[in-house]
Design an enzyme around this catalytic site. Structure first.
Site, PDB file in Angstrom:
ATOM      1  N   ASP A 111      -8.115  -4.345   0.002  1.00 44.55           N
ATOM      2  CA  ASP A 111      -8.956  -3.436  -0.759  1.00 44.55           C
ATOM      3  C   ASP A 111     -10.293  -3.355  -0.041  1.00 44.55           C
ATOM      4  OD1 ASP A 111      -8.873  -1.825  -3.305  1.00 44.55           O
ATOM      5  OD2 ASP A 111     -10.789  -2.828  -3.533  1.00 44.55           O
ATOM      6  N   THR A 112     -10.808  -2.134   0.038  1.00 45.70           N
ATOM      7  CA  THR A 112     -12.012  -1.892   0.834  1.00 45.70           C
ATOM      8  C   THR A 112     -13.079  -1.211   0.002  1.00 45.70           C
ATOM      9  OG1 THR A 112     -10.746  -1.699   2.877  1.00 45.70           O
ATOM     10  CG2 THR A 112     -12.857  -0.593   2.836  1.00 45.70           C
TER      11      THR A 112
ATOM     12  N   LYS B 135     -11.938   1.252  16.952  1.00 42.97           N
ATOM     13  CA  LYS B 135     -12.214   1.050  15.511  1.00 42.97           C
ATOM     14  C   LYS B 135     -11.627  -0.287  15.054  1.00 42.97           C
ATOM     15  CE  LYS B 135     -11.347   2.356  10.765  1.00 42.97           C
ATOM     16  NZ  LYS B 135     -10.634   3.125   9.745  1.00 42.97           N
TER      17      LYS B 135
ATOM     18  N   LYS C  25      -3.656   3.346   6.270  1.00 43.66           N
ATOM     19  CA  LYS C  25      -3.848   1.884   6.319  1.00 43.66           C
ATOM     20  C   LYS C  25      -2.638   1.210   6.972  1.00 43.66           C
ATOM     21  CE  LYS C  25      -6.667   0.861   2.270  1.00 43.66           C
ATOM     22  NZ  LYS C  25      -6.684   0.110   1.005  1.00 43.66           N
TER      23      LYS C  25
ATOM     24  N   THR D  40       0.834  -1.202   0.000  1.00 40.48           N
ATOM     25  CA  THR D  40       0.000   0.000   0.000  1.00 40.48           C
ATOM     26  C   THR D  40       0.868   1.251   0.000  1.00 40.48           C
ATOM     27  OG1 THR D  40      -1.882   1.098   1.065  1.00 40.48           O
ATOM     28  CG2 THR D  40      -0.181   0.284   2.528  1.00 40.48           C
TER      29      THR D  40
ATOM     30  N   HIS E 264     -13.956  -3.793   9.522  1.00 40.77           N
ATOM     31  CA  HIS E 264     -13.767  -4.684   8.368  1.00 40.77           C
ATOM     32  C   HIS E 264     -12.297  -5.104   8.253  1.00 40.77           C
ATOM     33  CE1 HIS E 264     -13.377  -0.445   7.702  1.00 40.77           C
ATOM     34  NE2 HIS E 264     -12.640  -0.627   6.643  1.00 40.77           N
TER      35      HIS E 264
END
Ligand code: IMP
Length: 193
Positions: free
Chosen positions: A69-70, A172, A13, A8, A177
Site C-alpha cells: 500500500d502506497t 524508477k 504494480k 493486487t 518507495h
C-alpha cells in the site's frame, strides 16, 4: 525459488514488482491462481491497509503472499493525500483526476516537498512481516512523462532531473518507495534459502 501471490488488482504494480524481483521470486497474480476478488483497503494507515490486503488473500487461499500500500505525502498539504491517495479526487476517480487535483491544490505554492511511502506486508509460512520504503522528492508544476502510473508524472525524486514518469522502469525501480520496500522483503526472505 520462492513462490508468492501478490495481492493486487493493479496491473501496473504487478509489472513493477516483477521487474524489481526479477528471477528471485515467482510472483503469482490473482489471475494466475484463478481468484477474482475485490480486495478491501479500509484502514487509516498504509501499514494497516497492506496488512488487511495480505490477510484477505491469505485467509482465502492459505498461500504465501504479500500486498503493498502506497501513500503520497505532500508537506504543504499537511501530508495529504497520504493513505487516501487512491481516491483523492473522489470515489472511482482515475489516475488523471488525482494528478489534476494535486496540481490544483498546489497552485501558487512554492513548497513542493513530498514523499512516497510504501508498506509491504508479507505472510510467509503463516507469519506476518511489514517492510517500508520511502523516497523524498517534489511535486512538479506540470505533468511530464508517460511511463509509470498514478502520480508518477508529477513526482520528481530528490536529485533527479526527471519525474518518475520520464524514467525508464529500471531507474524508477532503483529509487522508488516500492523498490526499497521490496528489497527489504528480499533480504528478509534470503534467510530461508
Ligand atoms: P494503493 O497502494 O494502490 O492504495 O495506491 C494509492 C495511490 O497511489 C493510487 O492512486 C496509486 O495510483 C498511487 N500510487 C501507488 N504507487 C505509485 C507509484 O509508484 N507511483 C505513482 N503513484 C503511485
Amino acid at each position: 525459488m520462492f513462490s508468492l501471490v501478490f495481492a493486487t488488482n493493479n496491473l501496473h504494480k504487478l509489472r513493477e514488482i516483477r521487474e524489481i524481483t526479477g528471477n528471485t521470486i515467482n510472483v503469482r497474480s490473482l489471475t494466475d491462481i484463478g481468484l477474482d476478488a475485490d480486495i478491501p483497503e479500509t484502514q487509516d494507515t498504509i501499514e494497516g491497509n497492506a496488512r488487511q490486503k495480505a490477510r484477505f488473500i491469505y485467509e482465502k487461499t492459505g498461500m504465501d503472499c504479500f500486498a503493498d500500500d502506497t501513500g503520497l505525502e505532500i508537506a504543504a498539504l499537511n501530508g495529504e493525500p497520504g493513505v487516501y491517495s487512491a481516491r483523492y479526487a473522489g470515489e472511482g476517480c482515475s489516475f488523471a483526476d488525482n494528478v489534476r487535483k494535486v496540481l490544483e491544490e498546489m497552485l501558487g505554492m512554492d513548497d513542493r516537498r513530498a514523499c512516497f511511502r510504501c508498506a509491504i506486508c508479507l505472510i510467509y509460512k503463516g507469519n506476518e512481516f511489514v517492510f517500508e520504503g520511502r523516497i523524498d522528492g517534489e511535486i512538479t508544476f506540470s505533468q511530464s512523462g508517460s511511463d509509470g502510473f498514478g502520480y508518477d508524472p508529477v513526482f520528481r525524486p530528490e536529485g533527479q532531473p526527471q519525474t518518475f514518469a520520464e524514467m525508464p522502469p529500471y531507474l524508477k525501480n532503483g529509487l522508488s518507495h516500492r523498490g526499497r520496500a521490496v528489497h527489504q522483503m528480499l533480504q528478509y526472505l534470503n534467510q530461508f534459502q
